[in-house]
Design a protein around this motif. Structure first.
Motif, mmCIF file in Angstrom:
data_model
loop_
_atom_site.group_PDB
_atom_site.id
_atom_site.type_symbol
_atom_site.label_atom_id
_atom_site.label_comp_id
_atom_site.label_asym_id
_atom_site.label_seq_id
_atom_site.Cartn_x
_atom_site.Cartn_y
_atom_site.Cartn_z
ATOM 1 N N TYR A 132 40.531 33.879 25.448
ATOM 2 C CA TYR A 132 39.454 33.866 24.452
ATOM 3 C C TYR A 132 38.094 33.752 25.143
ATOM 4 N N ASN A 134 34.381 32.602 25.828
ATOM 5 C CA ASN A 134 33.736 31.290 25.739
ATOM 6 C C ASN A 134 32.446 31.396 24.909
ATOM 7 N N TRP A 139 35.891 30.723 20.263
ATOM 8 C CA TRP A 139 36.298 29.372 19.862
ATOM 9 C C TRP A 139 37.016 29.386 18.514
ATOM 10 N N ARG A 141 38.576 31.964 17.083
ATOM 11 C CA ARG A 141 39.868 32.659 17.203
ATOM 12 C C ARG A 141 40.922 31.776 17.875
ATOM 13 N N GLU A 142 40.534 31.067 18.915
ATOM 14 C CA GLU A 142 41.490 30.168 19.588
ATOM 15 C C GLU A 142 41.904 29.030 18.652
ATOM 16 N N ALA A 143 40.921 28.479 17.914
ATOM 17 C CA ALA A 143 41.221 27.406 16.962
ATOM 18 C C ALA A 143 42.178 27.896 15.881
ATOM 19 N N ARG A 171 27.385 23.977 19.815
ATOM 20 C CA ARG A 171 28.473 23.034 20.059
ATOM 21 C C ARG A 171 27.978 21.624 20.384
ATOM 22 N N THR A 206 45.003 19.838 21.787
ATOM 23 C CA THR A 206 43.568 20.112 21.956
ATOM 24 C C THR A 206 42.936 18.912 22.667
ATOM 25 N N ASP A 212 34.147 19.213 22.171
ATOM 26 C CA ASP A 212 34.906 20.424 22.543
ATOM 27 C C ASP A 212 34.969 21.333 21.327
ATOM 28 N N VAL A 214 36.809 23.960 20.289
ATOM 29 C CA VAL A 214 38.121 24.252 19.684
ATOM 30 C C VAL A 214 38.678 22.991 19.031
ATOM 31 N N VAL A 218 39.462 22.574 14.954
ATOM 32 C CA VAL A 218 40.825 22.294 14.487
ATOM 33 C C VAL A 218 40.877 20.980 13.728
#
Length: 238
Positions: A132, A134, A139, A141-143, A171, A206, A212, A214, A218
């Motif tokens: 993914y 950065n 973020w 999509r990964e989450a 962030r 995670t 962070d 992600v 989540v």
């Protein structure tokens, strides 16, 4: 003995004949006496005994030869049988060794093949693991991949919309002026989550870091799902 018998007979004959007839009778007596030596019963018996002895000796010799031949044939058969038995044992041993070697080679090959397949599978899994970006898109999509695995609802649109409203995609965003801040627990990160909420709804796998991106997404979506059914249902401060 035949000769002695003949002489006895001749002497007896001469003693019974008058002296004046000696010249006439002597030739007759000699002629009559001569056959007696060859027809003597004792001589005939002796001849038969010798003949029988020779026959018996010949028969015994034949028996001995036959016995020797039989013994020789038996010894040869036993030697042949022993050789055949030894050969069969040697062949069986060689076959067993070959079978064991073949079995070991097959087991080693199967083990190597299994190891190779496992390695190839691991490589394929590594190769398929998405990388993914950065940035905000990466973020989210990964989450979402983690949320799907954990059964947490939320769409890309719903997450992105709330992130823009809460932090504009920063962030490191932190709210130092609202009620949470005044209570000493300021909202932080992409979806402005306070530490107690993050700790309660943090998802294993995670990072345990509120900043962070992600982990922040989540945990916030997990909280929203518990309180609102989904992050998609959040349209204001939550």
């Amino acid at each position: 003995m035949a000769g002695v018998s003949a002489l006895g007979v001749a002497a007896l004959t001469f003693s019974l004949v008058p002296s004046n007839a000696d010249a006439e009778i002597a030739p007759q007596a000699a002629a009559a006496a001569a056959p007696v030596a060859f027809t003597n019963a004792t001589g005939t018996a002796q001849a038969k005994t010798v003949q029988n002895s020779m026959i018996e000796q010949h028969s015994t010799a034949e028996k001995l030869v036959k016995a020797a031949d039989a013994a020789k044939a038996k010894a040869a058969a036993e030697t042949k049988a022993k050789a055949a038995k030894a050969k069969a044992a040697s062949e069986a041993k060689a076959k067993a060794a070959a079978d064991a070697k073949d079995k070991a080679e097959k087991a080693a090959k199967a083990k190597a093949d299994a190891k190779k397949r496992a390695s190839e599978k691991a490589n394929r899994s590594t190769a398929r693991k998405p990388v993914y970006a950065n940035n905000l898109d990466g973020w989210i999509r990964e989450a979402m991949a983690i949320m799907k695995k954990e059964g947490i609802p939320g769409s890309y649109e719903g997450i992105h919309r709330n992130i823009i409203r809460e932090s504009s995609g920063n962030r490191w965003a932190i709210n130092n002026w609202d009620i949470n801040a005044r209570n000493g627990v300021p909202s932080k990160g992409l979806l402005q989550v306070i530490q107690p909420t993050f700790d309660r709804y943090h998802v294993a796998g995670t990072k345990k870091d509120l900043y962070d991106p992600v982990a922040n997404i989540v945990a916030a979506c997990n909280y929203a799902a518990d309180r609102y059914g989904s992050m998609d249902n959040v349209n204001s401060a939550y």
